[in-house]
Design an enzyme around this catalytic site. Structure first.
Site, mmCIF file in Angstrom:
data_model
loop_
_atom_site.group_PDB
_atom_site.id
_atom_site.type_symbol
_atom_site.label_atom_id
_atom_site.label_comp_id
_atom_site.label_asym_id
_atom_site.label_seq_id
_atom_site.Cartn_x
_atom_site.Cartn_y
_atom_site.Cartn_z
ATOM 1 N N ALA A 35 8.184 -0.619 -5.328
ATOM 2 C CA ALA A 35 9.171 0.193 -6.509
ATOM 3 C C ALA A 35 9.953 -0.375 -7.385
ATOM 4 C CB ALA A 35 10.983 0.285 -5.478
ATOM 5 N N GLU A 114 4.158 18.159 2.621
ATOM 6 C CA GLU A 114 3.328 16.921 3.590
ATOM 7 C C GLU A 114 3.804 16.035 3.301
ATOM 8 O OE1 GLU A 114 -0.402 17.317 2.043
ATOM 9 O OE2 GLU A 114 -0.702 19.557 1.515
ATOM 10 N N LYS A 116 4.212 12.164 2.365
ATOM 11 C CA LYS A 116 3.251 10.875 1.253
ATOM 12 C C LYS A 116 2.935 10.130 2.714
ATOM 13 C CE LYS A 116 2.889 9.797 -2.978
ATOM 14 N NZ LYS A 116 2.102 7.918 -3.285
ATOM 15 N N ASP A 118 0.459 6.254 2.396
ATOM 16 C CA ASP A 118 0.954 5.292 1.850
ATOM 17 C C ASP A 118 -0.666 4.450 2.370
ATOM 18 O OD1 ASP A 118 1.758 3.819 -0.134
ATOM 19 O OD2 ASP A 118 3.190 2.338 1.228
ATOM 20 N N GLU A 178 -6.180 10.868 2.704
ATOM 21 C CA GLU A 178 -5.650 9.651 3.062
ATOM 22 C C GLU A 178 -6.650 9.270 3.470
ATOM 23 O OE1 GLU A 178 -4.073 9.876 0.080
ATOM 24 O OE2 GLU A 178 -3.004 7.455 -0.053
ATOM 25 N N TYR A 228 -6.736 11.375 7.358
ATOM 26 C CA TYR A 228 -6.012 12.610 7.007
ATOM 27 C C TYR A 228 -5.793 13.131 6.064
ATOM 28 C CZ TYR A 228 -2.991 10.869 10.910
ATOM 29 O OH TYR A 228 -2.968 10.465 12.201
ATOM 30 N N LYS A 294 3.675 20.274 -2.422
ATOM 31 C CA LYS A 294 3.115 21.478 -3.921
ATOM 32 C C LYS A 294 3.190 23.305 -3.841
ATOM 33 C CE LYS A 294 0.008 18.234 -2.122
ATOM 34 N NZ LYS A 294 -1.681 18.090 -0.312
ATOM 35 N N LYS A 318 10.041 9.930 -3.382
ATOM 36 C CA LYS A 318 9.486 9.000 -3.263
ATOM 37 C C LYS A 318 10.927 8.908 -1.989
ATOM 38 C CE LYS A 318 6.416 7.161 -4.672
ATOM 39 N NZ LYS A 318 5.695 5.644 -5.289
ATOM 40 N N CYS A 410 6.347 -32.479 13.809
ATOM 41 C CA CYS A 410 6.700 -31.065 14.351
ATOM 42 C C CYS A 410 7.721 -31.306 14.824
ATOM 43 C CB CYS A 410 5.785 -30.899 15.820
ATOM 44 S SG CYS A 410 6.012 -29.594 16.646
ATOM 45 N N CYS A 413 8.137 -30.906 18.927
ATOM 46 C CA CYS A 413 8.274 -32.541 19.555
ATOM 47 C C CYS A 413 8.268 -34.013 18.523
ATOM 48 C CB CYS A 413 6.669 -32.616 20.448
ATOM 49 S SG CYS A 413 5.182 -32.067 19.550
ATOM 50 N N CYS A 428 0.873 -28.566 14.527
ATOM 51 C CA CYS A 428 1.233 -29.477 15.211
ATOM 52 C C CYS A 428 -0.202 -29.784 16.484
ATOM 53 C CB CYS A 428 2.574 -29.294 16.373
ATOM 54 S SG CYS A 428 2.585 -30.639 17.598
ATOM 55 N N CYS A 433 2.298 -30.232 23.000
ATOM 56 C CA CYS A 433 3.952 -29.532 22.690
ATOM 57 C C CYS A 433 4.895 -28.524 22.986
ATOM 58 C CB CYS A 433 3.566 -29.029 21.130
ATOM 59 S SG CYS A 433 5.028 -28.546 19.781
HETATM 60 S S1 IVH Z 1 -1.670 15.854 -3.168
HETATM 61 C C1 IVH Z 1 -3.697 15.731 -7.570
HETATM 62 N N1 IVH Z 1 -0.794 14.839 -0.760
HETATM 63 O O1 IVH Z 1 -0.491 9.892 -3.407
HETATM 64 C C2 IVH Z 1 -2.739 15.763 -6.537
HETATM 65 N N2 IVH Z 1 -1.622 13.262 -2.392
HETATM 66 O O2 IVH Z 1 0.721 9.442 -5.876
HETATM 67 C C3 IVH Z 1 -2.857 14.638 -5.483
HETATM 68 N N3 IVH Z 1 -0.806 10.563 -1.577
HETATM 69 O O3 IVH Z 1 -3.600 9.948 -4.796
HETATM 70 C C4 IVH Z 1 -3.313 13.688 -4.393
HETATM 71 N N4 IVH Z 1 -0.440 11.758 1.047
HETATM 72 O O4 IVH Z 1 -3.532 9.357 -2.639
HETATM 73 C C5 IVH Z 1 -1.164 14.861 -1.853
HETATM 74 N N5 IVH Z 1 -0.314 14.884 1.437
HETATM 75 C C6 IVH Z 1 -0.393 13.960 -0.104
HETATM 76 C C7 IVH Z 1 -0.436 13.301 0.058
HETATM 77 C C8 IVH Z 1 -1.465 12.338 -1.316
HETATM 78 C C9 IVH Z 1 -0.768 10.253 -0.152
HETATM 79 C C10 IVH Z 1 -1.107 10.005 -2.126
HETATM 80 C C11 IVH Z 1 -2.558 9.943 -2.577
HETATM 81 C C12 IVH Z 1 -2.522 9.578 -4.418
HETATM 82 C C13 IVH Z 1 -1.059 9.861 -4.014
HETATM 83 C C14 IVH Z 1 -0.194 10.021 -5.550
#
Ligand code: IVH
Length: 674
Positions: A35, A114, A116, A118, A178, A228, A294, A318, A410, A413, A428, A433
Site C-alpha cells: 500500500a 474475479e 485478485k 496476491d 496466478e 489459478y 474485466k 484494491k 533467559c 529461567c 536459551c 527451561c
Molecule cells: S488480469 C492485463 N486477473 O494482478 C491483465 N490479474 O496488477 C493483467 N492478478 O500481473 C492480469 N489476480 O499478477 C488478472 N484475476 C486476475 C488476477 C490478476 C491476480 C495479478 C496479476 C497481474 C496483477 C496486475
C-alpha cells in the site's frame, strides 16, 4: 509548484521507489508494504502527469515489472504481460466505468469480476496439449523460463485436455494465471525457517516468488504452490469471444479456475460483488488484495484497447490494507520450544480491520534492527487475513526511546542465552527451561503429533505450576483426581483427558518421533525416518551417515538427530516414554498376496497420507497387482487422497471416481491398518 521544485521532488521519489523495487524484486525482502509502495508510485505518477516534460524513459512509471534475474534463461512473451490500473475506492471505480461507457459509445456491456489473488503471474505455453514452457512475467515483454519449477506445481496440468472443448481450440495455446502460496503452507514454511534460524518471508507472495525462482525444482515442489488460471490465449489473443467463456473453457480443460467469478451487468452489481467478496477474505486459503473487473466481450476489449502499461478494459479494485497506527509500549521476549527467544511488540490496543490487536511479532533481532524500532515509538501495524499482526514501520519516534537488546539470561529461567554462528535466533541453552517445557508439552499434545484433545494452554500452565509434570512422560502418570483438582475442571472432563492421554499411547512411531521435539524433525521428516528405521532403537543407534539414507534427510538434520540422542537427558526421556508404553516399533502394514479386487486396477495418489509415504503406498499397490498413475481420468479406478489433496481430488469427484483414504486403501489391499 515551480518546475524546479517539481523536478527535485520527482527525482527524490524516483530514487526512493528504485530502492524499494530493488528490495522487492531482487532481494525478495520488501522494506515497505504494498500500500505504501502504491502510494509513492501514485505521487510520482501524478507529478509526471502534471509536468509531462519531466518524464524520462528510466522513470519507475515507465516499466511494467521487475528485471529477470541472472540464473534463468529468458524468453519473450507471445503478447505483452501488462499490469492493471488500480481503483482505490468506489469513486475511482465509477470513473473507470464512465470511461468504458463513453468509449463504447452506447453499446451495452458486461464485466467479469474475479478475485485478485496476491501472487505472481505466470504464462504456460502448451503445444499439442502438452506443457512446453512456463515463463514468469519478468518485465512484461520477456520473463524467466521456469518450466521445471512450474511443473512441480500440482495445479499446473502437464497435459491439458483441449479436446474436452471439441474442435473449438487448437492444440497450441497459452494459459496465464496466478501462482500463489496458500497461507497454511506459508505459515508452515516460516515456522520451519524460524526453527532453522533463517530469515523469514514477509508475506506469501514473496515466498511464492522465491519458491518459483529457485534453481532446484525439488525446493519448489516442497513449497506447495498453487496455480489459478485466468486467461486462455491463442497466438497471444483471447481464445474465445468472451472472458467468461475463456474461464469456463479453462475449467473444462482441467485448470484450477477460481470459483469466485461472476458476470456483472454494470457498476452497481460490480460494487455489490466487491463488498460480498471482501467478507470472504479472512476465510480464503490464500491472500487476495482486491477484485479484478474485466469487460467480458473480446470485441469490446479490442475497441477499448491498451495504454502502454495496462488494458483500458480492465481494472483492479484494491481492498484497503488493514493497517493502523499505535504506540509500541514494550518489547518483551517469548521463549519457544526450541529455546528460541522471540521478541514481541506489546502495543497500545488498536482496532485493525475489525480486530483489536495488542501484540505483534517482531520475529527476531535482525527484524528489530531492520525496522529500527524502539519502545515508545508510534508504529504502523498490519494484519492481512488471519496472519499474525506485524509491525510495518515506524511512523514517529517516541520522546523517550528505549533501545531493545536481547537479554543475556533467559527471561523464564535465567539460563544462558547464545546466538549460534550463522543463525538469526538467540536461544536459551538450559535444557530444563520451564518455558521450553511448556511449549514442548503443547507440541507433544498437538493434533498432528500425539493428538491429546483437551490438553491446551490453561491446563498445561496449571500442571507446570503445581509441578505435576516435569517432562512429557509425566503425562502418562497423571490420575483423574489430580486433574480434577485443577481450576475449572470437572470430574467428567478430567476423565476425558485421562482417556485422551491413554489413547495417545497407541499413536504410531512416526508421531512418537516427532513428539520428541528434535530440532528440524517435524511430522514429515519423522515419517521418512520411521520408514527407514522402523524401531526407536534403530533410530537411536543410527550414525549420521546412516540417517542420511532416509528420504529428505541431509547432513544438518542428521547432525541434529545424532546430537539429540547423544544427550543423556534425552535418552532418559525416551526410556521413560518406552516404560509408559508408547509405540516404539513401526510395522507399516503390507499386503501379503496378489488380490483379485486390485489386479489391473489403476490408482492415483494425492496429498499426504498419515502413515505411508507415497513410495510405500505405490509399492503396496503394485505388489497387490494394481497400477499407479499420475493423473485422474475416467479410466482411474480409485483416487487415494491424504491431507492437502488438491485438484486431483476435485477431478475425481467431478468424474465420479471413488475416493479412498489410507485406511480404506489398506483394507482394500487386505490388511488391517495399525
Ligand atoms: S488480469 C492485463 N486477473 O494482478 C491483465 N490479474 O496488477 C493483467 N492478478 O500481473 C492480469 N489476480 O499478477 C488478472 N484475476 C486476475 C488476477 C490478476 C491476480 C495479478 C496479476 C497481474 C496483477 C496486475
Amino acid at each position: 509548484m515551480l518546475l524546479e521544485a517539481a523536478s527535485q521532488e520527482i527525482q527524490r521519489l524516483r530514487e526512493e521507489i528504485r530502492e524499494h523495487e530493488y528490495h522487492y524484486y531482487v532481494l525478495d525482502q520488501p522494506k515497505i508494504s504494498d500500500a505504501q509502495y502504491d502510494g509513492l508510485m501514485r505521487q510520482l505518477h501524478d507529478l509526471e502527469a502534471a509536468y509531462p516534460a519531466l518524464v524520462t524513459q528510466d522513470s519507475p512509471t515507465q516499466r511494467v515489472g521487475g528485471q529477470p534475474r541472472a540464473g534463468f534463461q529468458t524468453a519473450p512473451h507471445s503478447s505483452a504481460m501488462l499490469s492493471l490500473d488500480n481503483a482505490l475506492n468506489d469513486a475511482e471505480l465509477a470513473a473507470f466505468d464512465n470511461r468504458v461507457r463513453d468509449l463504447l459509445g452506447g453499446l451495452s456491456y458486461q464485466y467479469v469480476a474475479e478475485l485478485k489473488l496476491d501472487g505472481l503471474s505466470l504464462a504456460l505455453r502448451y503445444q499439442q496439449g502438452s506443457l512446453r514452457i512456463a515463463i514468469t512475467r519478468g518485465n512484461g515483454q520477456e520473463g524467466e523460463v521456469v518450466t521445471e519449477n512450474a511443473r512441480t506445481i500440482g495445479s499446473v496440468p502437464l497435459y491439458a485436455r483441449a479436446e474436452a472443448l471439441g474442435e473449438a481450440l487448437p492444440g497450441d495455446f497459452e494459459v496465464r494465471g496466478e501462482v500463489v502460496m496458500p497461507r497454511a503452507a506459508f505459515e508452515r514454511l516460516n515456522e520451519q525457517r524460524e526453527e532453522e534460524g533463517l530469515s523469514l518471508f514477509a508475506n506469501p507472495r514473496n515466498a511464492a516468488a522465491g519458491a518459483l525462482r529457485v534453481l532446484d525444482p525439488a525446493i519448489t515442489a516442497s513449497r506447495r504452490l498453487d496455480f489459478y488460471a485466468y486467461f486462455l490465449l491463442v497466438d497471444g489473443a483471447p481464445a474465445f469471444d468472451s472472458q467468461w467463456r475463456c474461464l469456463e473453457a479453462l475449467s473444462a480443460m482441467g485448470f484450477k479456475v477460481n470459483p469466485q467469478r461472476r458476470l456483472c451487468d454494470g457498476l452497481p452489481s460490480l460494487l455489490t460483488t466487491i463488498r460480498e467478496w471482501e467478507a470472504l477474505r479472512p476465510g480464503l486459503p490464500y491472500e487476495i488484495d482486491g477484485v479484478v473487473a474485466k469487460v467480458d466481450s473480446r470485441v469490446q476489449q479490442e475497441l477499448l484497447g491498451w495504454t502502454a502499461k495496462a488494458p483500458r478494459w480492465a481494472i483492479a479494485f484494491k481492498y484497503a490494507a488493514s493497517q493502523a497506527e499505535t504506540v509500541l509500549e514494550r518489547i518483551t521476549v517469548q521463549v519457544g520450544r526450541t529455546g528460541a527467544l522471540t521478541p514481541v511488540a506489546n502495543l497500545k490496543p488498536v482496532v485493525v480491520g475489525g480486530v483489536t490487536v495488542s501484540r505483534a511479532t517482531l520475529h527476531n533481532m535482525d527484524e528489530i534492527e531492520r525496522l529500527g524500532v524502539a519502545e515508545g515509538d508510534t508504529v504502523l501495524v498490519e494484519r492481512s487475513g488471519d496472519v499474525i499482526p506485524k509491525v510495518v514501520r515506524i511512523v514517529e519516534q517516541g520522546p523517550e526511546r528505549l533501545q531493545f537488546t536481547m537479554p543475556s539470561a533467559c527471561p523464564e529461567c535465567g539460563g544462558h542465552v547464545v546466538r549460534e554462528p550463522g543463525e538469526v535466533a538467540y536461544r536459551c541453552v538450559n535444557a530444563a527451561c520451564p518455558a521450553k517445557l511448556r511449549e514442548r508439552l503443547l507440541h507433544f499434545a498437538s493434533r498432528p503429533v500425539m493428538d491429546i484433545d483437551g490438553l491446551g494452554d490453561a491446563i498445561v500452565d496449571q500442571l507446570l505450576t503445581k509441578q505435576l509434570v516435569t517432562d512429557v512422560s509425566d503425562l502418562y502418570r497423571l490420575h483423574a483426581d489430580q486433574i480434577e483438582a485443577l481450576d475449572r475442571m470437572g470430574k467428567k472432563s478430567a476423565q476425558n483427558l485421562v482417556a485422551q492421554i491413554e489413547k495417545s499411547r497407541q499413536q504410531p512411531l512416526p508421531r512418537v518421533i516427532s513428539a520428541l521435539g528434535i530440532r528440524f524433525v517435524g511430522e514429515r521428516t519423522a515419517q521418512f525416518l520411521a520408514a527407514e528405521f522402523p524401531s526407536m532403537d534403530e533410530l537411536m543407534q543410527a550414525s549420521e551417515e546412516q540417517l542420511q539414507r532416509a528420504e529428505e534427510i541431509g547432513p544438518k538434520v542428521a547432525r541434529s538427530i545424532r546430537g539429540f540422542f547423544e544427550d543423556q537427558h534425552n535418552v532418559d526421556l525416551v526410556e521413560r516414554l518406552r516404560a509408559a508404553g508408547l509405540q516404539f516399533h513401526y510395522d507399516p502394514p503390507r499386503p501379503a498376496t496378489r488380490l483379485e479386487g486390485v489386479t489391473g486396477k489403476t490408482f492415483v495418489l494425492t496429498g499426504t497420507l498419515p502413515n505411508l509415504t507415497r513410495d510405500q503406498a505405490k509399492a503396496y499397490i503394485e505388489a497387490a497387482g494394481g497400477k499407479v498413475a499420475g493423473s485422474v481420468s475416467k479410466k482411474t479406478s480409485f483416487v487415494v487422497a491424504g491431507e492437502e489433496a488438491g485438484s486431483k481430488l476435485d477431478k475425481a469427484r467431478s468424474l465420479g471416481v471413488p475416493v479412498l483414504d489410507e485406511a480404506q486403501l489398506l483394507s482394500l489391499l487386505g490388511t488391517a491398518s495399525s
